[in-house]
Write a protein that holds these residues in place. Structure first.
Motif, PDB file in Angstrom:
ATOM      1  N   ASP A 111      44.682  32.273 106.934  1.00  0.00           N
ATOM      2  CA  ASP A 111      45.762  31.300 106.806  1.00  0.00           C
ATOM      3  C   ASP A 111      47.022  32.022 106.322  1.00  0.00           C
ATOM      4  N   SER A 112      48.171  31.598 106.801  1.00  0.00           N
ATOM      5  CA  SER A 112      49.431  32.271 106.469  1.00  0.00           C
ATOM      6  C   SER A 112      49.778  32.188 104.986  1.00  0.00           C
ATOM      7  N   ASN A 113      49.190  31.254 104.230  1.00  0.00           N
ATOM      8  CA  ASN A 113      49.496  31.172 102.799  1.00  0.00           C
ATOM      9  C   ASN A 113      48.688  32.177 101.968  1.00  0.00           C
TER      10      ASN A 113
ATOM     11  N   ASP B 149      38.044  27.404 109.331  1.00  0.00           N
ATOM     12  CA  ASP B 149      38.622  26.157 109.815  1.00  0.00           C
ATOM     13  C   ASP B 149      38.806  26.341 111.325  1.00  0.00           C
TER      14      ASP B 149
ATOM     15  N   ASN C  44      41.706  24.525 113.312  1.00  0.00           N
ATOM     16  CA  ASN C  44      43.039  25.125 113.228  1.00  0.00           C
ATOM     17  C   ASN C  44      43.035  26.630 113.459  1.00  0.00           C
TER      18      ASN C  44
ATOM     19  N   LYS D 279      41.682  29.318 111.788  1.00  0.00           N
ATOM     20  CA  LYS D 279      42.058  30.211 110.695  1.00  0.00           C
ATOM     21  C   LYS D 279      40.997  30.202 109.596  1.00  0.00           C
TER      22      LYS D 279
ATOM     23  N   VAL E  28      40.451  29.988 105.621  1.00  0.00           N
ATOM     24  CA  VAL E  28      41.223  29.376 104.545  1.00  0.00           C
ATOM     25  C   VAL E  28      40.486  29.447 103.209  1.00  0.00           C
TER      26      VAL E  28
ATOM     27  N   SER F  94      40.341  26.907 100.796  1.00  0.00           N
ATOM     28  CA  SER F  94      40.636  25.529 100.414  1.00  0.00           C
ATOM     29  C   SER F  94      39.358  24.702 100.402  1.00  0.00           C
TER      30      SER F  94
END
Length: 175
Positions: free
Chosen positions: A32-34, A47, A50, A52, A54, A56
């Motif tokens: 994920d980009s974050n 995930d 989407n 990616k 993550v 989360s």
């Protein structure tokens, strides 16, 4: 009770990870980009919707252990604590972490009980004892379980050290 803190990035010693035999190793989706730093010993989820990986707890699926191949190009920094995937080191800033599915009975040693931002920073101390149960927290790092643990559970079976002498815990997945 022991106080675990570390200097540098997280480390993993795979004492007995069944994924090495079963092939339950994932390395297909970009992070994920974050996520700007991905340390060995943290956990991510896939995930697929989407496309990616993550960190989360809000995403459905199982937490997977990050255990990347270490690539250390600086001859002055050749210890395990110097490696983490860092977004700035990758073309197009896209990291593809290698993730291991852990199964009940798997055993590994780690000192990754909290996030770190550099290979020279020291983490905040975490108090653990043999017999404590750890779970994956909402950001992908292990923490001492509360009253009603959710997700994979890891029992602290020994307080030990990593190869470089830093404090660590030996964990066994129990649920």
């Amino acid at each position: 009770m022991a106080t675990i803190k570390r200097k540098g990035f997280g480390q993993v010693e795979p004492n007995h990870l069944s994924a090495q035999r079963t092939g339950q190793i994932y390395a297909q989706l970009i992070a994920d980009s974050n996520l700007s730093i991905i340390e060995n010993g943290m956990f991510l989820k896939y995930d697929y919707e989407n496309r990616k990986a993550v960190a989360s707890s809000s995403v459905a699926g199982e937490w997977l252990l990050v255990y990347n191949e270490e690539k250390l190009y600086d001859p002055r920094k050749q210890g395990h604590k110097y490696f983490a995937m860092q977004k700035g080191d990758y073309v197009d800033k896209e990291m593809v972490p290698r993730l291991y599915k852990t199964n009940v009975g798997d055993i590994f040693t780690t000192n990754t009980l909290g996030a770190n931002t550099s290979d020279s920073a020291e983490t905040t101390a975490v108090s653990v004892a043999v017999g404590n149960v750890l779970v994956v927290g909402s950001t992908g790092y292990l923490e001492v379980a509360g009253q009603s643990p959710v997700g994979p559970q890891f029992k602290v079976v020994a307080i030990t050290t990593m190869a470089d002498g830093q404090d660590a815990v030996k964990l066994q997945r129990i649920a």
